[in-house]
Design an enzyme around this catalytic site. Structure first.
Site, short mmCIF file in Angstrom:
data_model
loop_
_atom_site.label_atom_id
_atom_site.label_comp_id
_atom_site.label_asym_id
_atom_site.label_seq_id
_atom_site.Cartn_x
_atom_site.Cartn_y
_atom_site.Cartn_z
N HIS A 198 1.47 4.39 -2.89
CA HIS A 198 1.47 5.85 -2.77
C HIS A 198 2.61 6.45 -3.60
O HIS A 198 2.46 7.47 -4.24
CB HIS A 198 1.64 6.29 -1.31
CG HIS A 198 0.37 6.24 -0.51
ND1 HIS A 198 -0.78 6.86 -0.92
CD2 HIS A 198 0.08 5.66 0.67
CE1 HIS A 198 -1.74 6.66 -0.02
NE2 HIS A 198 -1.24 5.92 0.96
N ASP B 88 -4.59 1.26 -2.07
CA ASP B 88 -5.17 -0.06 -1.78
C ASP B 88 -5.27 -0.89 -3.08
O ASP B 88 -4.96 -2.07 -3.09
CB ASP B 88 -6.58 0.08 -1.17
CG ASP B 88 -6.51 0.42 0.32
OD1 ASP B 88 -5.41 0.37 0.91
OD2 ASP B 88 -7.58 0.74 0.90
N GLU C 271 -5.89 6.98 -0.94
CA GLU C 271 -5.89 5.76 -0.15
C GLU C 271 -6.50 4.60 -0.94
O GLU C 271 -5.98 3.49 -0.93
CB GLU C 271 -6.67 5.96 1.16
CG GLU C 271 -5.96 6.85 2.16
CD GLU C 271 -4.53 6.43 2.45
OE1 GLU C 271 -4.28 5.21 2.60
OE2 GLU C 271 -3.65 7.29 2.49
N HIS D 287 0.84 -1.20 0.00
CA HIS D 287 0.00 0.00 0.00
C HIS D 287 0.89 1.26 0.00
O HIS D 287 0.65 2.20 -0.76
CB HIS D 287 -0.92 -0.04 1.23
CG HIS D 287 -1.65 1.23 1.49
ND1 HIS D 287 -2.96 1.44 1.10
CD2 HIS D 287 -1.26 2.38 2.11
CE1 HIS D 287 -3.33 2.66 1.47
NE2 HIS D 287 -2.31 3.26 2.09
N GLU D 288 1.92 1.26 0.84
CA GLU D 288 2.82 2.42 0.90
C GLU D 288 3.56 2.61 -0.42
O GLU D 288 3.73 3.74 -0.90
CB GLU D 288 3.82 2.28 2.05
CG GLU D 288 3.20 2.23 3.45
CD GLU D 288 2.36 3.45 3.77
OE1 GLU D 288 2.66 4.54 3.27
OE2 GLU D 288 1.36 3.29 4.50
ZN LIG Z 1 -2.11 5.22 2.73
#
Ligand SMILES: [Zn+2]
Length: 410
Positions: A280, A358, A354, A276-277
Site C-alpha cells: 500500500h 496483494d 487491495e 501487503h501493507e
Molecule cells: Zn490492504
C-alpha cells in the site's frame, strides 16, 4: 406550518436510500447459503460453516431492525418538528450564532448517541458475545463511549467553530479557508493518528526482538522499505478478530499488528500480511487516498458555499428561522446521495488498491502464505464467503476472499 418542497425531497431521499440499502441486504442474504467456490472449500469445517451461516443471519436481522428504527425515528423527528424544537431550546440559551450551532449540534448528537447506545450494547454483549468474539468488558465499553464522545466534542466542536468564524469573517470565500483548515487537520490526523489518538484507546508496544522481528526486517530491507516502527496493539482487549494496518507517512510511518494476528498466524503469514501493507505504501495508496479525501472535502465545501445562504435549505428541516446550523443539517441531508456516490468511488478505488497490494506481496514475498493468512482471518471472523456482487460493489472496501485468492494464484 407550510412545508417547503425540499422538505419532501429530504423525506424521499431518506426513504429511497433505505429501500435501496435494504434491497442490497436482501440480495446478499439470499446468497448466504449458496455453495462455496472450490478455492474456499477448506476455510470452514462443517460446524464452523453452520456457525458462520447463523452469524450472517443474526447480523442481517439486527441490521434490518436498527436501520428501520433509525429511519422511522429520523422521519418522525423531521415530520413532527423535532429540529424546530431543538432550535427553540438553543435560541432560548444564546443569541450568538457560533454558540447556537455548538448547542444545536450538541443536543442532536447527544440524542442520537443515547438512542444508539442500546444497539451498540446489544451488538457487543449479545451478538458478538454469543459467537465468542467479544472480549470487551463493561468498563472498557463505557470508557470507549465516554472517550469517543469527548474526542467528538473537542475535535468536532473545534472544527465547527473555526468553520463559522471563517463564514462570518470571509463571506463567500469561507469554503476555501475552511478547506485549508480541514486539509491541515486531515494531514495532521493522518500523521499522528497512531501517536495521539490510538493511545487513548489501546496499548501499543514495539514488536519485541526475535525471529519474527528479524524476518520482518529482512523483508523490509529486501524491498528497500525503511521501517523503524513496528508496533503490536492489544486488540485482544476488545475482540478476538485480528487485523493489521499501515498509518502515517515519512518518518511517522508505522505498521501496527494486532496481538490477535500474531497469535493466530505463522511467521511467514505475518510477513505476507506485512508485505501487503508495505505494498500500500510503495504503490502510493496512502498519498492517493489522502489527495482524494482532500478533493472530495473541497468539492463538498464548494457546493455547500453555493447553497448555504438560501433560506430554503434551513427551512427544509422544518425550522421557522433560517440559520447556519439548520442550513448545515439541511445540506447534509440533501447532499447524502452525492456522498453515497463518492463513497462508491472510494470503495471501488480501495478494492483496486487491495489487488495491487496483494500483487506487491506476491512478487516481493510469496502468494501462498498470504492466501493461507487470508483464509485464517476469514475463518476467525466467520466472514461471508459468498457476498452478492451488487452488495460488494456498494459496501466492500476489500474484494471478496475468493477474488483475492484467484488473483494471488493467477
Ligand atoms: Zn490492504
Amino acid at each position: 406550518m407550510e412545508k417547503n418542497i425540499l422538505f419532501y425531497v429530504i423525506l424521499a431521499i431518506l426513504v429511497v436510500q433505505y429501500l435501496v440499502h435494504q434491497y442490497l441486504e436482501y440480495l446478499n442474504a439470499k446468497r448466504f447459503k449458496s455453495t462455496l467456490p472450490p478455492e474456499l472449500a477448506d476455510v470452514f469445517d462443517e460446524d464452523e460453516y453452520q456457525k458462520s451461516q447463523k452469524y450472517k443471519q443474526t447480523n442481517y436481522k439486527f441490521g434490518v431492525i436498527s436501520d428501520g428504527f433509525s429511519l422511522v425515528l429520523t422521519i418522525c423527528f423531521l415530520a413532527f418538528g423535532g429540529f424546530e424544537w431543538v432550535d427553540q431550546i438553543t435560541r432560548s440559551i444564546t443569541e450568538d450564532s457560533i454558540s447556537m450551532a455548538l448547542i444545536f449540534f450538541g443536543i442532536i448528537m447527544l440524542g442520537s448517541a443515547v438512542l444508539g447506545l442500546p444497539f451498540s450494547y446489544y451488538r457487543t454483549f449479545v451478538i458478538e458475545e454469543e459467537y465468542g468474539f467479544n472480549k470487551t468488558t463493561k468498563s472498557t465499553f463505557w470508557s470507549d463511549k465516554i472517550k469517543g464522545s469527548i474526542l467528538t466534542v473537542i475535535l468536532g466542536g473545534g472544527i465547527l467553530s473555526l468553520f463559522m468564524l471563517f463564514y462570518q469573517s470571509t463571506g463567500p470565500n469561507f469554503w476555501i479557508y475552511t478547506w485549508i483548515a480541514v486539509g491541515i487537520f486531515i494531514l495532521f490526523i493522518n500523521l499522528f493518528y497512531s501517536r495521539l489518538i490510538v493511545p487513548l484507546f489501546n496499548k501499543q508496544t514495539p514488536l519485541e526482538d526475535g525471529s519474527l522481528k528479524s524476518s520482518i526486517e529482512n523483508y523490509a530491507q529486501k524491498v528497500g522499505f525503511e521501517l523503524q516502527n513496528i508496533f503490536v496493539i492489544d486488540g485482544s482487549k476488545r475482540s478476538t478478530k485480528a487485523n493489521a494496518y499501515f498509518s502515517g507517512f515519512g518518518k511517522e510511518k508505522r505498521i501496527t499488528l494486532f496481538d490477535t494476528l500474531i497469535n493466530d498466524l505463522s511467521e511467514d503469514e505475518i510477513v505476507a500480511v506485512l508485505a501487503h501493507e508495505v505494498g500500500h505504501y510503495k504503490r502510493k495508496h496512502i498519498i492517493v487516498n489522502l489527495v482524494v479525501s482532500l478533493l472530495t472535502t473541497g468539492l463538498t465545501l464548494f457546493i455547500l458555499s453555493l447553497f448555504i445562504n438560501h433560506p430554503e435549505i434551513s427551512l427544509a428541516i422544518g425550522v421557522s428561522k433560517p440559520s447556519f446550523h439548520a442550513a448545515l443539517v439541511g445540506f447534509a441531508l440533501l447532499y447524502s446521495p452525492i456522498s453515497e456516490l463518492t463513497g462508491l468511488i472510494m470503495n471501488y478505488l480501495s478494492r483496486k488498491f487491495e489487488f495491487q497490494a496483494d500483487d506487491f506481496a506476491k512478487t516481493t514475498f510469496a502468494a501462498t502464505p498470504l492466501v493461507s493468512s487470508l483464509k485464517k482471518l476469514s475463518k476467525k471472523s466467520l466472514s461471508n464467503l459468498t457476498p452478492h456482487p451488487a452488495y460488494v460493489f456498494v459496501h466492500y472496501s476489500h474484494p471478496p476472499l475468493v477474488e483475492r485468492i484467484r488473483n494471488l494464484k493467477a
